[in-house]
Design an enzyme around this catalytic site. Structure first.
Site, PDB file in Angstrom:
ATOM      1  N   SER A 174      42.767  34.410  33.946  1.00  0.00           N
ATOM      2  CA  SER A 174      43.427  35.049  32.811  1.00  0.00           C
ATOM      3  C   SER A 174      44.221  34.066  31.952  1.00  0.00           C
ATOM      4  O   SER A 174      44.688  33.028  32.420  1.00  0.00           O
ATOM      5  CB  SER A 174      44.374  36.141  33.324  1.00  0.00           C
ATOM      6  OG  SER A 174      45.313  35.598  34.231  1.00  0.00           O
TER       7      SER A 174
ATOM      8  N   GLN B 176      47.527  33.193  30.747  1.00  0.00           N
ATOM      9  CA  GLN B 176      48.734  33.516  31.500  1.00  0.00           C
ATOM     10  C   GLN B 176      49.812  32.470  31.288  1.00  0.00           C
ATOM     11  O   GLN B 176      49.583  31.396  30.729  1.00  0.00           O
ATOM     12  CB  GLN B 176      48.402  33.606  32.992  1.00  0.00           C
ATOM     13  CG  GLN B 176      47.829  32.322  33.581  1.00  0.00           C
ATOM     14  CD  GLN B 176      47.440  32.473  35.046  1.00  0.00           C
ATOM     15  OE1 GLN B 176      48.119  31.945  35.924  1.00  0.00           O
ATOM     16  NE2 GLN B 176      46.348  33.196  35.310  1.00  0.00           N
TER      17      GLN B 176
ATOM     18  N   HIS C   2      53.837  31.442  33.458  1.00  0.00           N
ATOM     19  CA  HIS C   2      54.730  31.771  34.564  1.00  0.00           C
ATOM     20  C   HIS C   2      56.175  31.701  34.084  1.00  0.00           C
ATOM     21  O   HIS C   2      56.546  30.796  33.336  1.00  0.00           O
ATOM     22  CB  HIS C   2      54.504  30.815  35.733  1.00  0.00           C
ATOM     23  CG  HIS C   2      53.081  30.794  36.198  1.00  0.00           C
ATOM     24  ND1 HIS C   2      52.448  31.902  36.707  1.00  0.00           N
ATOM     25  CD2 HIS C   2      52.147  29.811  36.195  1.00  0.00           C
ATOM     26  CE1 HIS C   2      51.196  31.597  37.014  1.00  0.00           C
ATOM     27  NE2 HIS C   2      50.989  30.333  36.706  1.00  0.00           N
TER      28      HIS C   2
ATOM     29  N   LYS D 258      57.509  29.753  38.959  1.00  0.00           N
ATOM     30  CA  LYS D 258      56.225  29.351  39.530  1.00  0.00           C
ATOM     31  C   LYS D 258      55.614  28.185  38.750  1.00  0.00           C
ATOM     32  O   LYS D 258      54.499  28.291  38.234  1.00  0.00           O
ATOM     33  CB  LYS D 258      55.258  30.544  39.549  1.00  0.00           C
ATOM     34  CG  LYS D 258      54.015  30.324  40.417  1.00  0.00           C
ATOM     35  CD  LYS D 258      53.020  31.457  40.218  1.00  0.00           C
ATOM     36  CE  LYS D 258      51.742  31.205  40.980  1.00  0.00           C
ATOM     37  NZ  LYS D 258      50.680  32.172  40.651  1.00  0.00           N
TER      38      LYS D 258
ATOM     39  N   GLU E 135      53.456  24.935  38.396  1.00  0.00           N
ATOM     40  CA  GLU E 135      52.303  24.573  39.215  1.00  0.00           C
ATOM     41  C   GLU E 135      51.600  23.349  38.643  1.00  0.00           C
ATOM     42  O   GLU E 135      51.733  23.024  37.461  1.00  0.00           O
ATOM     43  CB  GLU E 135      51.326  25.752  39.339  1.00  0.00           C
ATOM     44  CG  GLU E 135      50.793  26.292  38.035  1.00  0.00           C
ATOM     45  CD  GLU E 135      50.053  27.614  38.197  1.00  0.00           C
ATOM     46  OE1 GLU E 135      50.269  28.313  39.203  1.00  0.00           O
ATOM     47  OE2 GLU E 135      49.263  27.950  37.302  1.00  0.00           O
TER      48      GLU E 135
ATOM     49  N   HIS F 195      48.264  29.060  29.621  1.00  0.00           N
ATOM     50  CA  HIS F 195      47.140  28.333  30.209  1.00  0.00           C
ATOM     51  C   HIS F 195      46.124  29.307  30.788  1.00  0.00           C
ATOM     52  O   HIS F 195      46.397  30.494  30.975  1.00  0.00           O
ATOM     53  CB  HIS F 195      47.619  27.368  31.302  1.00  0.00           C
ATOM     54  CG  HIS F 195      48.264  28.040  32.481  1.00  0.00           C
ATOM     55  ND1 HIS F 195      49.583  28.438  32.473  1.00  0.00           N
ATOM     56  CD2 HIS F 195      47.780  28.385  33.705  1.00  0.00           C
ATOM     57  CE1 HIS F 195      49.882  28.996  33.634  1.00  0.00           C
ATOM     58  NE2 HIS F 195      48.803  28.985  34.404  1.00  0.00           N
TER      59      HIS F 195
ATOM     60  N   ARG G 150      50.281  37.988  32.345  1.00  0.00           N
ATOM     61  CA  ARG G 150      48.910  37.865  31.838  1.00  0.00           C
ATOM     62  C   ARG G 150      48.736  38.626  30.529  1.00  0.00           C
ATOM     63  O   ARG G 150      49.417  39.619  30.291  1.00  0.00           O
ATOM     64  CB  ARG G 150      47.908  38.411  32.860  1.00  0.00           C
ATOM     65  CG  ARG G 150      47.943  37.723  34.211  1.00  0.00           C
ATOM     66  CD  ARG G 150      46.960  38.362  35.184  1.00  0.00           C
ATOM     67  NE  ARG G 150      46.992  37.705  36.488  1.00  0.00           N
ATOM     68  CZ  ARG G 150      47.810  38.039  37.467  1.00  0.00           C
ATOM     69  NH1 ARG G 150      48.659  39.047  37.303  1.00  0.00           N
ATOM     70  NH2 ARG G 150      47.782  37.389  38.622  1.00  0.00           N
TER      71      ARG G 150
ATOM     72  N   LYS H  13      43.323  42.522  35.500  1.00  0.00           N
ATOM     73  CA  LYS H  13      44.623  42.801  36.117  1.00  0.00           C
ATOM     74  C   LYS H  13      45.630  43.297  35.074  1.00  0.00           C
ATOM     75  O   LYS H  13      45.345  43.368  33.882  1.00  0.00           O
ATOM     76  CB  LYS H  13      45.147  41.538  36.812  1.00  0.00           C
ATOM     77  CG  LYS H  13      44.305  41.086  37.998  1.00  0.00           C
ATOM     78  CD  LYS H  13      44.915  39.860  38.666  1.00  0.00           C
ATOM     79  CE  LYS H  13      44.091  39.405  39.863  1.00  0.00           C
ATOM     80  NZ  LYS H  13      44.680  38.204  40.509  1.00  0.00           N
TER      81      LYS H  13
END
Length: 422
Positions: A108, A110, A112, A135, A137, A275, A294, A300
């Site tokens: 997706s 998205q 964070h 989050k 990453e 991203h 998202r 989702k």
């Protein structure tokens, strides 16, 4: 058995629909390498391998002589294994989740949240945002790895607004002209870019479906006629539309950088960075959270308003999105990926074919070691017995413990180690 501080793990596989299927998946290859008894179903997607103590995928301890069954249970009983700084800073929790991803179809669009937003979202919508942690990453390519990351430079976005009328129709002439007039002024550019992106993401469904169908038809006809469709990002648009037909996220390619990482290259995704992963295999490390906002290319839960409000609207070229690794001065086999967050660091360990012995050095942090290629026999004073390492083997190494390797493969070894260097 508090004296046992190094042991192998059996890690959890997540079969998300976007994952590569069967033996095509790097996750499946590593799963089979780490456990030759594993059965690989040729129609099952093997999307993610989770290495850590997250409640949704707590790794099993692969030694029945240890009474604790999972890594999470073991850390709860022996929090000192984390290292004193890590234990105190992260309240006795392993602060990172280590993964391997095998991506077949796009994930997706998205971002964070930062800690402040994560706490607010968790309090308001705990069913969608299950914890209050940030989050950040990092993805490190194992194979050629493709993704979208951050907003494109202004000239590229303005070029698409000029050359892709279907895209401009969703943004609207007023917002597009505002963006053009703001070029050169970072503050105005950020506000205008936010307006353009928000307009597109919130446009009426009939409008974007009609425009998307027109765009797909036009690009398909141009491709059939042998024309160059790169000015409309044609190949990627058709690919995403085939995966997620009628999805507004297909238009995000005109705002976001397309980045292609070669093996060993990385991208770091901090808070509020838009991203999406598109294809390929990577090692990923993140803060131990499951919070994702998202807004497209997904079945989702979608939270467009939150995503549009939170994003970092700073245009930057692809080159700025590739995160550099640094060769360790103390160990030339180690390449450090050390992001600007305290939760995790990743090391790539590249043992040359000429080496027969290697020592995985002790750190003031617990670590998880993953073997990608090569074989060795591992010994440690903190292990119950020698441990045979093959591709897919995963070791938990407590803080302040080293592991000696007797390398048995003639081509050297490639390993990744996740840890927390405070």
């Amino acid at each position: 058995m508090a004296e046992v501080k190094v042991f192998p793990l059996c890690c959890v596989v997540q079969s998300y629909a976007w994952g590569k299927v069967g033996q095509d998946s790097e996750v499946a290859r590593l799963l089979l390498g780490g456990d030759p008894q594993a059965l690989i179903e040729e129609t099952t997607p093997y999307a993610e391998l989770w290495m850590g103590a997250h409640p949704k995928g707590d790794a099993l301890i692969k030694d029945n002589r240890i009474s604790q069954r999972t890594l999470g249970q073991w850390i709860a009983d022996f929090p000192g294994c984390l290292g004193s700084k890590v234990k105190d800073t992260f309240h006795g929790q392993l602060p990172f989740l280590f993964k391997v991803l095998s991506v077949n179809t796009a994930l997706s669009i998205q971002a964070h949240p930062n800690r402040e937003l994560a706490a607010r979202l968790h309090a308001q919508f705990p069913e969608h945002y299950p914890d209050n942690n940030h989050k950040p990453e990092m993805a490190i390519a194992l194979t050629q790895f493709e993704g979208l990351c951050g907003f494109r430079p202004m000239d590229e976005i303005l070029g698409f607004l000029k050359n892709v009328p279907e895209f401009r129709a969703l943004v609207g002439n007023e917002a597009a002209e505002e963006l053009q007039s703001a070029d050169g002024d970072p503050g105005r550019t950020s506000l205008a870019l936010k307006k353009c992106f928000t307009r597109m993401m919130n446009c009426e469904k009939k409008l974007f479906v009609d425009q998307l169908n027109m765009l797909v038809k036009r690009i398909s006809e141009e491709e059939a006629a042998g024309k160059d469709t790169s000015g409309s990002n044609g190949e990627l648009l058709l690919r995403l539309h085939s995966q997620y037909p009628g999805d507004i996220g297909c238009f995000s390619i005109y705002f976001l950088n397309r980045i292609v990482l070669q093996p060993g290259e990385a991208m770091f995704l901090g808070a509020n960075e838009p991203h999406a992963y598109l294809s390929g295999d990577c090692v990923e490390c993140m803060a131990c959270s499951d919070n994702t906002v998202r807004a497209g290319l997904t079945p989702k839960y979608i939270d467009v308003d939150t995503l549009c409000e939170m994003l970092n609207y700073s245009p930057a070229p692809v080159s700025a999105k590739i995160f550099p690794c640094i060769r360790d001065n103390a160990d030339p086999c180690v390449y450090l990926y050390d992001p600007p967050v305290p939760d995790f660091t990743v090391m790539r360990i590249q043992i040359p074919a000429s080496a027969q012995q290697y020592t995985v050095s002790a750190l003031d942090s617990a670590g998880i070691l993953l073997v990608i290629d090569g074989e060795a026999v591992a010994t440690s004073a903190a292990a119950l017995s020698d441990i045979t390492l093959t591709p897919g083997s995963v070791l938990f190494i407590s803080a302040n413990e080293s592991v000696s390797l007797e390398v048995t493969s003639s081509s050297g070894m490639t390993m990744f180690r996740a840890c927390c260097l405070l």
